[in-house]
Design a protein around this motif. Sequence first.
Motif, PDB file in Angstrom:
ATOM      1  N   SER A 182       4.256  14.456 -66.566  1.00 35.91           N
ATOM      2  CA  SER A 182       3.255  15.466 -66.753  1.00 35.91           C
ATOM      3  C   SER A 182       4.587  16.905 -66.516  1.00 35.91           C
ATOM      4  O   SER A 182       3.546  18.061 -66.804  1.00 35.91           O
ATOM      5  CB  SER A 182       3.129  15.682 -65.089  1.00 35.91           C
ATOM      6  N   VAL A 183       5.765  15.921 -66.462  1.00 36.52           N
ATOM      7  CA  VAL A 183       6.974  17.366 -66.506  1.00 36.52           C
ATOM      8  C   VAL A 183       7.092  18.198 -68.193  1.00 36.52           C
ATOM      9  O   VAL A 183       6.992  17.306 -68.500  1.00 36.52           O
ATOM     10  CB  VAL A 183       8.283  17.291 -65.834  1.00 36.52           C
ATOM     11  N   PRO A 184       6.709  19.187 -68.259  1.00 38.86           N
ATOM     12  CA  PRO A 184       7.328  19.769 -69.181  1.00 38.86           C
ATOM     13  C   PRO A 184       7.980  19.389 -69.826  1.00 38.86           C
ATOM     14  O   PRO A 184       9.839  19.049 -69.245  1.00 38.86           O
ATOM     15  CB  PRO A 184       7.098  21.228 -69.161  1.00 38.86           C
ATOM     16  N   THR A 185       8.231  18.514 -71.222  1.00 38.70           N
ATOM     17  CA  THR A 185       9.239  18.309 -71.672  1.00 38.70           C
ATOM     18  C   THR A 185       9.979  18.684 -73.058  1.00 38.70           C
ATOM     19  O   THR A 185       9.056  18.438 -74.022  1.00 38.70           O
ATOM     20  CB  THR A 185       9.260  16.894 -71.679  1.00 38.70           C
ATOM     21  N   LEU A 186      11.589  19.006 -73.416  1.00 39.41           N
ATOM     22  CA  LEU A 186      11.833  19.482 -74.443  1.00 39.41           C
ATOM     23  C   LEU A 186      12.689  18.090 -74.889  1.00 39.41           C
ATOM     24  O   LEU A 186      14.363  17.591 -74.319  1.00 39.41           O
ATOM     25  CB  LEU A 186      12.458  20.880 -74.382  1.00 39.41           C
ATOM     26  N   VAL A 187      12.944  17.181 -76.367  1.00 38.02           N
ATOM     27  CA  VAL A 187      13.308  16.833 -76.925  1.00 38.02           C
ATOM     28  C   VAL A 187      14.808  17.469 -78.024  1.00 38.02           C
ATOM     29  O   VAL A 187      14.324  17.710 -78.420  1.00 38.02           O
ATOM     30  CB  VAL A 187      13.415  15.172 -77.455  1.00 38.02           C
ATOM     31  N   LEU A 188      15.532  16.940 -77.485  1.00 36.00           N
ATOM     32  CA  LEU A 188      17.029  17.356 -78.832  1.00 36.00           C
ATOM     33  C   LEU A 188      17.065  16.414 -79.520  1.00 36.00           C
ATOM     34  O   LEU A 188      17.735  15.959 -78.532  1.00 36.00           O
ATOM     35  CB  LEU A 188      17.541  18.530 -78.173  1.00 36.00           C
ATOM     36  N   HIS A 189      17.530  16.042 -81.073  1.00 38.24           N
ATOM     37  CA  HIS A 189      18.237  15.160 -80.863  1.00 38.24           C
ATOM     38  C   HIS A 189      18.776  15.642 -82.172  1.00 38.24           C
ATOM     39  O   HIS A 189      17.775  16.085 -83.454  1.00 38.24           O
ATOM     40  CB  HIS A 189      17.335  14.292 -81.820  1.00 38.24           C
TER      41      HIS A 189
END
Length: 244
Positions: A182-189
């Motif tokens: 549920s945590v706000p999540t950012l993926v940087l790739h």
Amino acid sequence: MLCPALRGFGPTRFRSAETPRSSQLAALGRDLLEFLDALDIHRPALIGHDWGARAVANACGLRDRAGSHLVMLSVGYGTNDPQQTLTYVQARNYWYHWFMATPRGQHAVEQDRRGFTRMMWDTWAPANWYTEQDYDQAATAFDNPDWASVVLHSYRHRWGFAPGDPAYAADEASLNPAPVLSVPTLVLHGAADTCNHPDSSTGKERFFSGPYERVVLERVGHFPQREAPENMAGAILRFCEQAS
């Protein structure tokens, strides 16, 4: 900002000679939770790269609301399962995983750790992204006496080639299958990542019930925090300010 070392790296030490030198992915998440508890830190933004990305994600999987935000660099979520589907491109990228399951690979990790890791730095990102000083400084983390054992166990356990530490059996069960976060999540790739192909972090929206964003950084390889630190930091600050 706090930047704890992973077990087996840098100044870390196991408190007992009898403790298994395990580095299964569940243990990394549990280590982070115990670190936060020891310092009485509540719901910080959790940011990690590669092993660190798995650690922060698994911490959130083991404890709801462990962090205010989750940022994963160069790793997609839901990739702990040894039975996961792999493209042939990604299987080729993971050659070093299979290599370390062999006696020859074990010898390389134990006896030529700098030569072995230098191979990764030279092939996971576009050429000339680091200096000799950069590598020498980072490589001191590999001089830890437990580093080789920890690294070998982590990759062997990840694919079912080695048993886990029974102390983490309950955590392993909680994390496989991967729980919805549920945590706000950012993926940087990085678009030029030749360790974890950027396709490996696509299509993960189903694992998140809160705000979720994925950003692909052009002309960046596996190390965005070193290759494009300003772009990475800007994306993280923007996300943490906007997502709640």
